[in-house]
Scaffold this motif. Structure first.
Motif, PDB file in Angstrom:
ATOM      1  N   GLU A 189       6.767   2.588  10.792  1.00 21.09           N
ATOM      2  CA  GLU A 189       5.849   2.860  10.738  1.00 21.09           C
ATOM      3  C   GLU A 189       4.914   2.617  11.656  1.00 21.09           C
ATOM      4  N   CYS A 199       6.058  -2.311   5.476  1.00 20.02           N
ATOM      5  CA  CYS A 199       7.245  -3.073   7.201  1.00 20.02           C
ATOM      6  C   CYS A 199       8.015  -2.045   7.126  1.00 20.02           C
ATOM      7  N   VAL A 460       3.704   1.164  -6.212  1.00 19.14           N
ATOM      8  CA  VAL A 460       4.895  -0.279  -6.098  1.00 19.14           C
ATOM      9  C   VAL A 460       6.379   1.727  -6.530  1.00 19.14           C
TER      10      VAL A 460
HETATM   11  P1  ATP Z   1       2.844   4.526   1.820  1.00 17.70           P
HETATM   12  O1  ATP Z   1       2.789   6.089   1.035  1.00 17.70           O
HETATM   13  O2  ATP Z   1       2.941   4.180   0.878  1.00 17.70           O
HETATM   14  O3  ATP Z   1       3.747   5.242   2.363  1.00 17.70           O
HETATM   15  P2  ATP Z   1       5.627   6.370   1.087  1.00 17.70           P
HETATM   16  O4  ATP Z   1       4.922   7.180  -0.136  1.00 17.70           O
HETATM   17  O5  ATP Z   1       6.296   7.367   1.985  1.00 17.70           O
HETATM   18  O6  ATP Z   1       4.560   5.452   0.447  1.00 17.70           O
HETATM   19  P3  ATP Z   1       8.209   6.805  -1.210  1.00 17.70           P
HETATM   20  O7  ATP Z   1       8.869   7.604   0.127  1.00 17.70           O
HETATM   21  O8  ATP Z   1       7.118   7.264  -2.023  1.00 17.70           O
HETATM   22  O9  ATP Z   1       6.904   6.220  -0.061  1.00 17.70           O
HETATM   23  O10 ATP Z   1       8.748   5.810  -1.084  1.00 17.70           O
HETATM   24  C1  ATP Z   1       9.298   4.793  -2.781  1.00 17.70           C
HETATM   25  C2  ATP Z   1       8.651   3.468  -2.153  1.00 17.70           C
HETATM   26  O11 ATP Z   1       8.920   2.329  -1.327  1.00 17.70           O
HETATM   27  C3  ATP Z   1       7.233   3.837  -2.004  1.00 17.70           C
HETATM   28  O12 ATP Z   1       5.882   3.908  -3.372  1.00 17.70           O
HETATM   29  C4  ATP Z   1       7.002   2.200  -1.759  1.00 17.70           C
HETATM   30  O13 ATP Z   1       6.719   1.189  -3.085  1.00 17.70           O
HETATM   31  C5  ATP Z   1       7.895   1.880  -1.030  1.00 17.70           C
HETATM   32  N1  ATP Z   1       7.562   1.732   0.409  1.00 17.70           N
HETATM   33  C6  ATP Z   1       7.404   2.634   1.308  1.00 17.70           C
HETATM   34  N2  ATP Z   1       6.482   2.639   1.633  1.00 17.70           N
HETATM   35  C7  ATP Z   1       7.398   1.593   2.486  1.00 17.70           C
HETATM   36  C8  ATP Z   1       7.023   0.186   3.702  1.00 17.70           C
HETATM   37  N3  ATP Z   1       6.689   0.634   4.655  1.00 17.70           N
HETATM   38  N4  ATP Z   1       7.160  -1.183   3.177  1.00 17.70           N
HETATM   39  C9  ATP Z   1       7.260  -1.396   1.782  1.00 17.70           C
HETATM   40  N5  ATP Z   1       7.218  -0.768   0.494  1.00 17.70           N
HETATM   41  C10 ATP Z   1       7.194   0.875   1.171  1.00 17.70           C
END
Ligand code: ATP
Ligand code: MG
Length: 618
Positions: A189, A199, A460
Motif C-alpha cells: 500500500e 496494512c 469491510v
Molecule cells: P480499499 O479500497 O480499502 O483499499 P480494496 O477495495 O482494495 O480496499 P478489496 O480488494 O475489495 O479491497 O479487498 C477485500 C477486503 O479486504 C476489503 O473490503 C477490505 O475490508 C480488506 N482490505 C483491503 N485492503 C486492505 C488493507 N490494506 N488492510 C486491511 N484490510 C484490507
C-alpha cells in the motif's frame, strides 16, 4: 521467564505454545471439518499473570485513529514493520472468532473452503492481463526464485482460482459452486496506516463463484450477499451496503459493506428513505439546473488580467459558478500510448476521477503537466477552454453542461476568457457523460424529491460480479448443453477479516477503552478478587471460573499481583464485556458485576450471574 505486563504480568510459556500450535494448525488446515471443530475456548485456565500481554499508558506515536491507539495500548497488537503487525494472544482470539463466524456463514451458504498458495507465479498474472497495471501501481510484492522465475505474494486470488477451476471442470454439469479461503494477503500500500485498517499484510476471506449463465451468477451473488448480512449482524457491527465502483469492467454489479464510523476512509452518499446508498466514487446525484442562460448570443472575448480561479471569475463577472464551464486537462495512460483528455464541468462542481478513469478504460490518470497544457491550449495553465483546443485532445463533458447556454469558459489565451459560449456551436459537440462528484444535498436518483446525505464508512466487505473477465482471458471454458464451449461466469467476494477488528473498535469504545461486541471479545468475562489475601474469595473465584467455562464462556482470571485499581482499569481498556469482582459483599455470597457497554454495576448472588449477563449481551 521474562517480565511483562503493566508491572509484572508474566509470560506463560505453555500458554504461548498452545497459542502458536493453534496458529499453525489453522493456517495449515484445509478442511471445513478441521476448521469447524476448532474452538476458541481453552481448557486450561487463562490467568492474566500468565497471559502474554502488556498494557500501556501512552498511545503509540504513529497512531492516528482511536482503534489503533486502543488496540496498541490494550496489548492487542505489536508493530513489526510499516503496515506489518504481530497479533498477540488477545487479538488472535478475536480474529479467530471473526474467522469462525465468517466460516460458519460461508459454509451455511454452500461455499466450500480451500486454501490457495500465497506464492503466485507471474505467468498467471500475465495471462489475466493484470500484471502491468499491478506493477505500475507498485502494489505487488514480488520476488524471484533460484531459477529467476518471478513470483508475487498474493494480493488477491482471481488468477489462482481461475487456474484451479480451469484444470478441474469441463462440463456445465460441474456448476455451480463457490470456493473460499481465509488467508493473509499482501499489498504494498502507498500509505499503510491506521493499524489494522490499512496494512501491507492482512487477513482476508476471499470467495469466488462459478456459474454457467447470468441468471445463475445473479443467484450466487445474492446468496453471498445474504451470507454477508448474516456475518456482519453476528459480528455486532452497524453497517450499510452501498453501490461500489466496479472499475473499467463495467456495471456488472458491485456492492460494498461499510461499517459506519468517522474514521472511515470512504465517503458514502445515502438516501435511506429511498433505499439508495453509494460510495462517492460511484454515487449519482441529481443537481438543480444551472441558472437559465437564455437564447444563444454571439460569443465574445473579455480581458481578465490575473484572473484564473472560479472564485475570482465569479467576483469579476458578478456571476455564480453554476453559470460557468471549467475545463480540466488530464493525461490518460493506456498500455500502448497516452492521451490528453479535457473534461468540461459545471463551475460549481467537482470532477469524479474514478468515473473518468472507468469511462476511459485507462491504466492510470494524471493531471496534465504544465508543458502539455501549454502545447494543447497555447496558453499558461488556468486558461484552458473548449474553443480552439488542439485536435489531439479528447473532449468529454459532464451531463450537467448539456443544456447550458451562453456560458463563461477559458479562452486558451493568457488573461482572456470567453463569454456566451455554446457547446456544439462554438466548438465540436463533446461527448456527454456522468463525470461529477455527487454531494450531500443533491437529489436522489431513485426519488428526486429526497436529498442525499453523507456519512463516512470503513469498507469491510466487497461483493463483485466479474462476469467473464478472467474466464475469457485465462481460458476457463465448459461444454454447454448446446455442445459448444462457453466461458464461465465468475463473482468475487472479499471480507477484510482483520480490518473488521479495527472497525469494531472504531464503533465500540469510550474514554476508558475498547467495548467489544460480545461475539468477538477475546474473553466474555474477567474475574478478579479484591483482596490479595482473601482465601475464600480466591477459592470461590476459581470455582466460578470453572463453572463459567463449563457453561461455554471464555473467561479470564486476573490474578496479577497488582493493585485492584490497575486490574480494573486494564479490564476496561481491554474491552471485556463483563467483569466480576469478589469483594467485601462476598461475605453475604454476593459479587459485584459490571457491564462494560452500559457501565451498569450490581451486587448479585452467584446463581444470578448467567441471567444478568444474558440480559445485557449485545
Ligand atoms: P480499499 O479500497 O480499502 O483499499 P480494496 O477495495 O482494495 O480496499 P478489496 O480488494 O475489495 O479491497 O479487498 C477485500 C477486503 O479486504 C476489503 O473490503 C477490505 O475490508 C480488506 N482490505 C483491503 N485492503 C486492505 C488493507 N490494506 N488492510 C486491511 N484490510 C484490507
Ligand atoms: Mg474493495
Amino acid at each position: 521467564m521474562a517480565a511483562f505486563g503493566r508491572e509484572q504480568a508474566r509470560l506463560g510459556v505453555s500458554q504461548l505454545f498452545s497459542s502458536l500450535r493453534m496458529t499453525t494448525w489453522l493456517i495449515a488446515g484445509h478442511g471445513i471439518g478441521t476448521f469447524a471443530s476448532f474452538s476458541t475456548q481453552t481448557e486450561t485456565p487463562v490467568r492474566s499473570s500468565q497471559l502474554f500481554f502488556k498494557t500501556y499508558y501512552d498511545d503509540p506515536s504513529d497512531a492516528e485513529i482511536v482503534s489503533h491507539k486502543l488496540m496498541a495500548r490494550a496489548g492487542y497488537l505489536v508493530k513489526t514493520g510499516s503496515g506489518i503487525y504481530t497479533f498477540t494472544p488477545l487479538l488472535w482470539r478475536t480474529v479467530k472468532k471473526i474467522m469462525r463466524v465468517i466460516c460458519e456463514e460461508m459454509d451455511r451458504s454452500g461455499a466450500q473452503e480451500i486454501l490457495m498458495p500465497i506464492l503466485q507465479p507471474f505467468s498467471l498474472w500475465q495471462e489475466s492481463g493484470r500484471l502491468e497495471g499491478y506493477l505500475k501501481a507498485n502494489i505487488l510484492f514480488n520476488l524471484s526464485d533460484r531459477k529467476n522465475a518471478q513470483l508475487a505474494l498474493g494480493p488477491t486470488h482471481e488468477e489462482v482460482v481461475t487456474d484451479l477451476v480451469r484444470r478441474t471442470v469441463s462440463s456445465h454439469k460441474d456448476f455451480p459452486f463457490t470456493l473460499y479461503q481465509q488467508q493473509m494477503k499482501f499489498r504494498d500500500e502507498i500509505r499503510p496506516r491506521f493499524g489494522l485498517m490499512r496494512c501491507r499484510e492482512f487477513m482476508m476471506k476471499d470467495a469466488y463463484s462459478f456459474d454457467v449463465d447470468e441468471e445463475a451468477l445473479d443467484l450466487s451473488y445474492e446468496t453471498m450477499k445474504a451470507a454477508y448480512h448474516r456475518i456482519f449482524k453476528r459480528l455486532g457491527l452497524r453497517y450499510v451496503v452501498v453501490d461500489a465502483d466496479s472499475g473499467a469492467i463495467g456495471d456488472g454489479g458491485s456492492q460494498e459493506f461499510m461499517v459506519t464510523a468517522e474514521a472511515g476512509e470512504d465517503e458514502l452518499l445515502l438516501c435511506e428513505a429511498a433505499g439508495y446508498g453509494a460510495n462517492v466514487e460511484k454515487a449519482i446525484g441529481i443537481i438543480p439546473p444551472a441558472p437559465e442562460g437564455g437564447e444563444p448570443r454571439p460569443m465574445r472575448k473579455e480581458s481578465t488580467p490575473d484572473i484564473k480561479s472560479v472564485e475570482q471569475l465569479c467576483e469579476f463577472f458578478d456571476m455564480t459558478a453554476a453559470s460557468m464551464v471549467k475545463t480540466v486537462l488530464y493525461k490518460a495512460v493506456f498500455s500502448e500510448d497516452e492521451k490528453v483528455v479535457a473534461v468540461l464541468m459545471r463551475g460549481d462542481r467537482k470532477i469524479n476521477e474514478v468515473k473518468l478513469e472507468n469511462r476511459l478504460g485507462c491504466l492510470a490518470l494524471h493531471m496534465a503537466d504544465d508543458e502539455t497544457i501549454r502545447r494543447v491550449t497555447g496558453a499558461d495553465p488556468g486558461f484552458a477552454g473548449p474553443v480552439g483546443l488542439s485536435q489531439e485532445v479528447l473532449v468529454l463533458a459532464d451531463e450537467s453542461t448539456r443544456r447550458m447556454t451562453n456560458v463563461l469558459c477559458g479562452c486558451n489565451e493568457n488573461d482572456f476568457h470567453l463569454l456566451d459560449v455554446n457547446l456544439g456551436r462554438d466548438c465540436p459537440e463533446p461527448e456527454y457523460l456522468d463525470l461529477m462528484v455527487a454531494e450531500p444535498g443533491d437529489r436522489c436518483v431513485l426519488d428526486d424529491t429526497l436529498e442525499l446525505t453523507v456519512v463516512r464508512g470503513i469498507e469491510v466487505g466487497h461483493i463483485f460480479k466479474l462476469g467473464t473477465k478472467y474466464s475469457e482471458s485465462m481460458g476457463l471454458q465448459f461444454m454447454g448443453k448446446d455442445g459448444k464451449k462457453h466461458p464461465a461466469l465468475m463473482g468475487c467476494y472479499g471480507i477484510g477479516t482483520t480490518r473488521i477488528a479495527a472497525a469494531a473498535v472504531e464503533q465500540n469504545h469510550d474514554e476508558d477503552g475498547i467495548v467489544w461486541p460480545y461475539s468477538i471479545a477475546p474473553f466474555h468475562v474477567v474475574l478478579t478478587v479484591a483482596g490479595k489475601k482473601d482465601k475464600t474469595g480466591i477459592t470461590a473465584c476459581e470455582d466460578l471460573y470453572t463453572s463459567l467455562m463449563e457453561a461455554g464462556k471464555d473467561v479470564l482470571l486476573d490474578d496479577r499481583d497488582l493493585g485492584l485499581g490497575a486490574r480494573l482499569k486494564d479490564a476496561e481498556l481491554m474491552g471485556i464485556p463483563f467483569r466480576i469482582l469478589f469483594g467485601r459483599g462476598f461475605k453475604e455470597g454476593k459479587v459485584e458485576i459490571k457491564c462494560r457497554r452500559t457501565g451498569e454495576t450490581a451486587d448479585i448472588m452467584l446463581d444470578e450471574i448467567d441471567a444478568w449477563m444474558e440480559e445485557r449481551m449485545n
